[in-house]
Motif scaffolding. Structure first.
Motif, PDB file in Angstrom:
ATOM      1  N   THR A   1      30.940  39.990  62.221  1.00 46.42           N
ATOM      2  CA  THR A   1      31.875  38.923  62.861  1.00 46.42           C
ATOM      3  C   THR A   1      31.777  37.842  63.637  1.00 46.42           C
ATOM      4  O   THR A   1      32.381  36.187  63.498  1.00 46.42           O
ATOM      5  N   ARG A   2      29.982  37.522  64.204  1.00 45.56           N
ATOM      6  CA  ARG A   2      29.017  36.302  64.893  1.00 45.56           C
ATOM      7  C   ARG A   2      29.395  35.567  63.403  1.00 45.56           C
ATOM      8  O   ARG A   2      29.513  34.286  63.240  1.00 45.56           O
ATOM      9  N   SER A   3      28.708  36.279  61.967  1.00 44.24           N
ATOM     10  CA  SER A   3      29.587  35.530  60.486  1.00 44.24           C
ATOM     11  C   SER A   3      30.322  34.818  60.636  1.00 44.24           C
ATOM     12  O   SER A   3      30.330  33.500  60.411  1.00 44.24           O
ATOM     13  N   VAL A   4      31.447  35.469  60.087  1.00 48.04           N
ATOM     14  CA  VAL A   4      32.872  35.291  60.469  1.00 48.04           C
ATOM     15  C   VAL A   4      32.811  33.842  61.217  1.00 48.04           C
ATOM     16  O   VAL A   4      33.406  32.621  60.574  1.00 48.04           O
ATOM     17  N   LYS A   5      33.171  34.101  62.155  1.00 47.37           N
ATOM     18  CA  LYS A   5      33.510  33.021  63.111  1.00 47.37           C
ATOM     19  C   LYS A   5      32.300  31.902  63.073  1.00 47.37           C
ATOM     20  O   LYS A   5      33.131  30.676  63.492  1.00 47.37           O
ATOM     21  N   CYS A   6      30.902  32.249  63.203  1.00 44.77           N
ATOM     22  CA  CYS A   6      29.723  30.571  62.643  1.00 44.77           C
ATOM     23  C   CYS A   6      31.090  29.655  61.601  1.00 44.77           C
ATOM     24  O   CYS A   6      30.220  28.521  61.386  1.00 44.77           O
ATOM     25  N   LEU A   7      30.869  30.218  60.144  1.00 45.38           N
ATOM     26  CA  LEU A   7      31.449  30.000  58.982  1.00 45.38           C
ATOM     27  C   LEU A   7      32.408  29.459  59.283  1.00 45.38           C
ATOM     28  O   LEU A   7      33.037  28.393  58.663  1.00 45.38           O
ATOM     29  N   HIS A   8      33.770  29.716  60.239  1.00 45.73           N
ATOM     30  CA  HIS A   8      34.434  29.034  60.214  1.00 45.73           C
ATOM     31  C   HIS A   8      34.705  27.670  60.939  1.00 45.73           C
ATOM     32  O   HIS A   8      35.572  27.567  60.249  1.00 45.73           O
ATOM     33  N   GLU A   9      33.890  27.712  62.281  1.00 48.19           N
ATOM     34  CA  GLU A   9      33.583  26.935  62.445  1.00 48.19           C
ATOM     35  C   GLU A   9      32.776  25.881  62.293  1.00 48.19           C
ATOM     36  O   GLU A   9      32.962  24.265  61.901  1.00 48.19           O
ATOM     37  N   ILE A  10      32.096  26.536  61.380  1.00 42.40           N
ATOM     38  CA  ILE A  10      31.279  25.300  60.276  1.00 42.40           C
ATOM     39  C   ILE A  10      32.507  24.715  59.476  1.00 42.40           C
ATOM     40  O   ILE A  10      31.791  23.292  58.683  1.00 42.40           O
ATOM     41  N   SER A  11      33.186  25.182  59.136  1.00 40.45           N
ATOM     42  CA  SER A  11      33.807  25.337  57.510  1.00 40.45           C
ATOM     43  C   SER A  11      35.567  23.176  57.765  1.00 40.45           C
ATOM     44  O   SER A  11      35.690  23.093  57.665  1.00 40.45           O
ATOM     45  N   LYS A  12      35.524  24.136  59.253  1.00 46.07           N
ATOM     46  CA  LYS A  12      36.379  23.377  60.020  1.00 46.07           C
ATOM     47  C   LYS A  12      35.957  21.726  60.534  1.00 46.07           C
ATOM     48  O   LYS A  12      36.193  20.786  59.692  1.00 46.07           O
ATOM     49  N   THR A  13      34.525  22.127  60.460  1.00 45.93           N
ATOM     50  CA  THR A  13      33.997  20.540  60.602  1.00 45.93           C
ATOM     51  C   THR A  13      33.557  19.511  59.228  1.00 45.93           C
ATOM     52  O   THR A  13      34.007  18.640  59.129  1.00 45.93           O
ATOM     53  N   LEU A  14      33.521  20.271  58.052  1.00 47.91           N
ATOM     54  CA  LEU A  14      33.196  20.017  56.840  1.00 47.91           C
ATOM     55  C   LEU A  14      34.507  19.603  56.343  1.00 47.91           C
ATOM     56  O   LEU A  14      34.520  18.383  55.525  1.00 47.91           O
ATOM     57  N   LYS A  15      35.627  20.482  56.646  1.00 42.56           N
ATOM     58  CA  LYS A  15      37.228  20.021  56.090  1.00 42.56           C
ATOM     59  C   LYS A  15      37.874  18.381  57.100  1.00 42.56           C
ATOM     60  O   LYS A  15      37.915  17.892  56.150  1.00 42.56           O
ATOM     61  N   GLU A  16      37.339  18.782  58.297  1.00 39.61           N
ATOM     62  CA  GLU A  16      37.283  17.382  58.969  1.00 39.61           C
ATOM     63  C   GLU A  16      36.594  15.984  58.162  1.00 39.61           C
ATOM     64  O   GLU A  16      37.279  15.248  57.848  1.00 39.61           O
ATOM     65  N   LYS A  17      35.251  16.288  57.871  1.00 42.26           N
ATOM     66  CA  LYS A  17      34.765  15.513  57.606  1.00 42.26           C
ATOM     67  C   LYS A  17      34.677  14.749  56.379  1.00 42.26           C
ATOM     68  O   LYS A  17      35.141  13.785  55.209  1.00 42.26           O
ATOM     69  N   ARG A  18      35.162  16.378  55.220  1.00 38.95           N
ATOM     70  CA  ARG A  18      35.303  15.544  54.221  1.00 38.95           C
ATOM     71  C   ARG A  18      37.284  14.622  54.516  1.00 38.95           C
ATOM     72  O   ARG A  18      37.276  14.572  52.489  1.00 38.95           O
ATOM     73  N   PHE A  19      38.241  14.753  54.979  1.00 44.29           N
ATOM     74  CA  PHE A  19      39.569  14.314  54.427  1.00 44.29           C
ATOM     75  C   PHE A  19      39.201  12.629  55.666  1.00 44.29           C
ATOM     76  O   PHE A  19      40.106  12.242  54.987  1.00 44.29           O
ATOM     77  N   CYS A  20      38.305  12.624  56.556  1.00 47.66           N
ATOM     78  CA  CYS A  20      37.519  11.218  56.788  1.00 47.66           C
ATOM     79  C   CYS A  20      37.329  10.494  56.152  1.00 47.66           C
ATOM     80  O   CYS A  20      37.847   9.425  55.983  1.00 47.66           O
ATOM     81  N   GLY A  21      36.906  11.622  54.506  1.00 45.71           N
ATOM     82  CA  GLY A  21      36.090  10.783  53.528  1.00 45.71           C
ATOM     83  C   GLY A  21      36.783  10.660  52.488  1.00 45.71           C
ATOM     84  O   GLY A  21      36.837   9.701  51.437  1.00 45.71           O
ATOM     85  N   GLY A  22      37.998  10.749  53.051  1.00 44.06           N
ATOM     86  CA  GLY A  22      39.408   9.996  51.473  1.00 44.06           C
ATOM     87  C   GLY A  22      39.981  10.943  50.895  1.00 44.06           C
ATOM     88  O   GLY A  22      40.788  11.486  49.646  1.00 44.06           O
ATOM     89  N   ALA A  23      39.669  12.598  51.280  1.00 45.34           N
ATOM     90  CA  ALA A  23      40.051  14.007  50.556  1.00 45.34           C
ATOM     91  C   ALA A  23      41.615  13.527  50.408  1.00 45.34           C
ATOM     92  O   ALA A  23      41.898  13.195  51.656  1.00 45.34           O
TER      93      ALA A  23
END
Length: 1090
Positions: A646-668
């Motif tokens: 559960t700790r791993s899933v929650k950490c991965l979720h937080e990082i994925s949100k950051t990656l997604k936001e960064k990706r869309f800011c980059g033009g995705a």
């Protein structure tokens, strides 16, 4: 006819015909008609096809077999027979040499007038010469040509080299087969090929050479909702959305949008090999051309046979592009002058035989005739289920023996069966192609019959794996050899787990995460090492190439690899040691990659999570104690606790949100709408449906799969710049994008389409603005998808001079590939081999150059090829080149030429699998409606005109048309100035159309009208299903009732309709035993006048 042609040279010279010549021709035609009086009746019967084609909405896409079936196969032909040859050699080699030396009067050339619909709006006079019955015997019968001869290869090559003709993919409008389109690279708008004469025997999917008409013949561009209400352009073809480029399959639930549209691979301007030569010269050119619904006569419309250089200045792509830009309101038109590559779809026709008329003929004329002689010289017609293909004639003598016996017994149920057929020939004298029927699938109303037909149409290889293929598999029981532990990194003590749909059995990706410091994490993506088991050029590898992809048909899975590999030895099942390819990134809190490592590993997954399990963890609604004891939840393996997971899933979720936001800011860009989920009973038959949307757990996995694919693309393209298998997504069609922007502006919706980033931001703002109108937002997403072009695989060496074309528009990245699904996609296997070669070359280079140094016990300069910073000097050094070359040879990296063929073939197979999956979903929708008889729903009006309206039904996520012109008892008032439609019941009855043949349609074809007194009774009989909606795994059901529980109030006359109005409709199933499957829609109205 108002034009004619004379032939003195191998070309066609168009001349004006004097009035006296016209009168003579008219007399000759009159005499022929008097001798063959019944031909006109055939023409009248045949006109139905054209009118039906306007109303048909079957969008099933048929991609055909890689091994064209022999036209002389026996009746017991086994489907999906494949020989183990390389897929790259099968799918994209040239077709056999075509010999188009027409023989006038030959017994093997056939003509038919059973259905002349293709000529009802183009050349009605051209079939007046045909025989005295629908089943005329042709031997010794001299016939005139209906089509101009195809150009000889020398003329074709010369015209292509000079830019006076263009090579392109031929695509047919599914709503109107008289309209076809060709995409010429460099020209911003598709070229219209209108009318049977101009199409010159080309069919859907052919590679043709076209001659563009002079500017004076170009018609006005049809608006999206012009007053003529013409058929929707085919260039807005069905979008194949592969969920953003990761895992294009909804079964896996790991997808993003790679909008795929059919015309992305058109080719032009390439000289051809000598394939055919046509010595026949035309005796009469058809002077009737169907352009935009109107006939054009006279010599100006005749340019089919013009020699290169006679086309008034259109002599290059550049000049044609300039003309289209200078006249943006005109649509360029052209005529087919040669077919240089016959579509493989010709060999996978599915349709129904029309035998009742043949039986009638037998009763009248064949009672005393010997059946053997009858069978030798007579034919029946075949109607393809795909409306883009013409009706065909089939000689009775060539039918399978089982069907001939049933014909002899007078069995009319043959018409209810779906048949497999192949186009054999289409001579210049025949209005229809000649086909060969190979076998019957069974009754058209049966689910299994339809599924088998879909597989055949799309050349899906579903036979069992051969003994030769199975011999390549390891013996059971199998364990990882000790050598692998010595050469791979051992990660069995790392907390690794999978997240997949609950029903998934082929687990090819897993995740892990370690916290290195307060703001730094090491994230790992682990992909099943398929390339360890599937070695190059083995029977197993060849079979995987031929299949190219796994196909998921709701309740049926057709695997690319044998289940021993895909579900056991290679699948990352929990609690067992598995071989993997792993990529690790060191990421900071802002999503920046600080370092990475790529290599082969051994892992042991601790558990298999479903998306629902992961979503519960993300939302914090799991009970850890209950998680450990409850049945039905995943089993935990090894030393890890649920707290670790559960700790791993929650950490991965937080990082994925950051990656997604960064990706869309980059033009995705993300184009995603709700999806229909079918609820099946214990027999696998759908009984209800509901809308669904993806969850945060889906996006969690998606982000890290995207990052892995991008990383793999960077590594292989830098190490092997000429032989890397990559994936590109071109920019959208800007004209269509501007039209979409204008549509939004017209309806008060702000949209900026200047870049992918601006488009995404605009759509997100509209999502928020329309949060209370999800239907309209779904419509906008659908419209925004239409300008998107095909995403496709390519060999980097093929575009080494055009690096700007490597990028992926939807993801806004310069490099992309597929690496994360090798169990079900062959391109991923190729990428794995290339990565393995890069890793080995890196090790060889270090060994030969002695650059492996130690600094405090750590290796330095180890990651010269796979690290963040690529050592280009090392790669271009003699030692580096030798290391890369040796590694490529060892791991079977294809040459650039072969890799280009593999990429093209994988594109075709990927599209075919998507078409099969879409057709299966449509089939389940049809079965659901057939069981329900009728479904009431609200619909939104997308297009409006005096003839028909286009409506979007959110419940089933489909777009359909309602035709109301020429309806008996219905008055239509179209207000052009306000684009408003008013429908009223008419008091007087009309039975025959004024000024044209045929009857009016009955009111029931356009509207289901109920009496208000009977309304309660009617709805009670409809809402008889009390299903409940539950779904497990990859999607979340929206808070909407099942379709069976819906209540819709009927409309009343007069009905006033405007764009985006909401109207009540009734949906129902069409076809089955009596024709192609279709979803029909009518207005749902109430009236006391019923």
């Amino acid at each position: 006819m108002k034009g004619g042609s004379g032939v003195a040279e191998p070309s066609v010279i168009v001349e004006r015909v004097e009035d006296t010549d016209k009168e003579k021709k008219k007399k000759r035609r009159s005499n022929r008609r008097s001798k063959h009086s019944s031909a006109s009746n055939s023409v009248s019967e045949a006109r139905g096809e054209t009118s039906d084609s306007f109303k048909s909405e079957d969008k099933t896409k048929s991609l055909t077999s890689m091994n064209p079936s022999s036209s002389k196969q026996g009746p017991e032909m086994t489907l999906n027979i494949q020989t183990p040859v390389r897929a790259s050699d099968v799918g994209f080699t040239s077709m056999p040499t075509m010999h188009i030396n027409e023989r006038v009067g030959s017994g093997c050339d056939d003509s038919a007038v059973d259905d002349g619909g293709t000529f009802s709006n183009s050349c009605p006079e051209s079939i007046a010469y045909l025989g005295s019955s629908p089943f005329h015997q042709f031997e010794g019968f001299a016939r005139k040509k209906l089509f101009a001869p195809h150009w000889p290869i020398e003329a074709v090559n010369e015209a292509l080299e000079k830019g006076e003709a263009f090579k392109a993919l031929f695509r047919v409008n599914a709503h109107n087969r008289l309209e076809a389109y060709c995409k010429i690279d460099g020209v911003p708008i598709d070229v219209l090929v209108s009318g049977i004469s101009s199409q010159n025997r080309a069919v859907e999917g052919d590679i043709v050479v076209i001659k563009v008409d002079p500017l004076g013949l170009w018609p006005k561009m049809k608006g999206s909702n012009g007053s003529s209400n013409n058929s929707t352009l085919v260039e807005d073809c069905n979008l194949v959305q592969e969920v953003n480029g990761v895992a294009d399959n909804s079964y896996k639930g790991k997808g993003v949008v790679d909008a795929d549209c059919e015309y992305g691979n058109s080719r032009n301007g390439v000289p051809l090999e000598k394939e055919f030569y046509d010595e026949t010269q035309v005796t009469r050119a058809a002077a009737c051309n169907h352009v935009n619904g109107h006939r054009q006569y006279g010599s100006e419309s005749l340019h089919v046979g013009l020699l290169p250089g006679q086309n008034e200045g259109i002599n290059s792509v550049e000049s044609l592009a300039a003309m289209t830009s200078g006249y943006p309101l005109k649509r360029p038109t052209a005529k087919v002058v040669a077919i240089v590559e016959k579509s493989l779809r010709r060999n996978a026709i599915v349709g129904f035989l029309n035998v009742k008329q043949w039986f009638s003929y037998q009763e009248l004329n064949g009672k005393d005739a010997k059946k053997s002689s009858i069978f030798d010289h007579e034919y029946v017609t075949l109607s393809p289920t795909d409306p883009r293909f013409p009706k065909m004639i089939v000689f009775v003598r060539d039918l399978p023996n089982s069907i001939k016996r049933r014909l002899a017994d007078g069995d009319v149920t043959i018409e209810m069966e779906l048949l497999a057929a192949q186009i054999e020939d289409w001579s210049a004298e025949s209005p229809f192609p000649r086909a060969h029927v190979s076998c019957s699938f069974g009754r058209g109303s049966e689910l299994e019959t339809q599924i088998n037909a879909v597989l055949y149409q799309n050349a899906i290889h579903c036979a069992d794996f051969s003994a030769q293929v199975l011999s390549c598999l390891p013996s059971i029981p199998w364990e990882i050899p000790p050598k692998e532990f010595q050469t791979r990194k051992d990660l069995r003590d790392l907390c690794v787990f999978t997240i997949d749909p609950s029903t998934a059995s082929d687990l090819d990706d897993a995740l892990s995460i370690e916290k290195l410091s307060k703001d730094t994490f090491r994230v790992g993506v682990h992909i099943a090492d398929v390339s360890y088991f599937v070695l190059p050029n083995t029977a197993l590898d060849i079979e995987a190439q031929i299949r190219s992809t796994s196909v998921y048909l709701l309740q049926r899975k057709i695997q690319m690899l044998p289940s021993l590999l895909s579900e056991e030895l290679v699948s990352l099942n929990p609690g067992v040691d598995r071989l993997a390819f792993s990529i690790f990134w060191e990421l900071n809190s802002t999503g920046d990659v600080l370092d990475r490592w790529i290599g082969r590993t051994v892992i042991r997954s601790c558990c298999k999570l479903s998306y629902k399990h992961a979503q519960d963890i993300i939302q914090g609604i799991t009970d850890l104690e209950k998680f450990n004891t409850s049945e039905g939840l995943p089993q935990l393996h090894g030393k890890f606790e649920w707290a670790d997971v559960t700790r791993s899933v929650k950490c991965l979720h937080e990082i994925s949100k950051t990656l997604k936001e960064k990706r869309f800011c980059g033009g995705a860009l993300q184009l995603e709408s709700t999806k229909v989920v079918y609820l099946l009973d214990e027999d696998g038959v759908p009984y209800d449906s509901s809308l669904s949307e993806r969850m945060d757990s889906n996006f969690l996995v998606e982000e890290f799969m995207l990052l892995a694919n991008i990383t793999a693309a960077e590594v292989i393209s830098r190490a092997f710049p000429d032989s890397a298998l990559l994936r590109r997504h071109p920019e959208p069609n800007m004209r269509k994008l501007k039209e979409f922007e204008a549509f939004c502006r017209k309806h008060g919706l702000a949209l900026d389409s200047s870049s992918s980033s601006q488009l995404h931001q605009s759509l997100e703002k509209l999502r928020e603005k329309l949060k209370d109108d999800s239907v309209l937002f779904d419509i906008l997403i659908s419209y925004s998808s239409k300008p998107m072009q095909l995403a496709s695989y390519f060999c980097s060496g093929d575009l080494k001079d055009n690096l700007n074309d490597w990028g992926h528009y939807g993801l806004a990245v310069p490099l992309y590939t597929h690496f994360t699904s090798p169990l079900r996609r062959y391109p991923d296997v190729v990428v794995h081999r290339t990565l393995a070669a890069v890793i080995e070359a890196e090790e060889l280079y270090m060994k030969h150059s002695r650059v492996l140094k130690c600094n405090n016990g750590e290796e330095v300069s180890r990651k010269c090829f796979t690290g963040i910073y690529f050592d280009k000097e090392a790669a271009e050094s003699p030692q580096g080149k030798e290391a890369l070359s040796n590694a490529a040879l060892k791991h079977g990296i294809p040459s650039p030429e072969l890799l280009g063929d593999v990429a093209a073939y994988c594109n075709e197979r990927k599209l075919a699998s998507r078409h099969a999956e879409d057709a299966c979903e449509k089939l389940y929708m049809w079965v659901l409606l057939k069981k329900r008889e009728i479904l009431l729903s609200d619909a939104r009006v997308l297009g409006l005109g005096p003839r028909f309206m286009s409506v979007y039904v959110q419940k089933l996520s489909i777009e359909r048309r309602i035709y109301y012109d020429d309806v008996e008892g219905l008055s239509v008032e179209w207000l052009e100035s306000t684009s408003t439609l008013v429908l009223s019941l008419s008091g007087h009855k009309r039975f025959f159309k004024r000024g044209g043949p045929g009857n009016y349609m009955s009111l029931g074809n356009a509207a289901w009208v109920v009496n208000p007194y009977d309304l309660n009774m009617e709805t009670d009989s409809i809402d008889d299903c009390g299903a409940t909606c539950t779904a497990e795994g990859e999607v979340a059901l929206l808070d909407s009732e099942p379709t069976s529980k819906s209540w819709v109030d009927p409309g009343t006359f007069p009905l006033t309709v405007r764009m985006l109005s909401t109207i009540p409709v009734a949906l129902y199933a069409i076809g089955g035993d009596d024709g192609p499957l279709e979803i029909g829609v009518r207005l749902y109205m109430s009236s006391y006048l019923k």
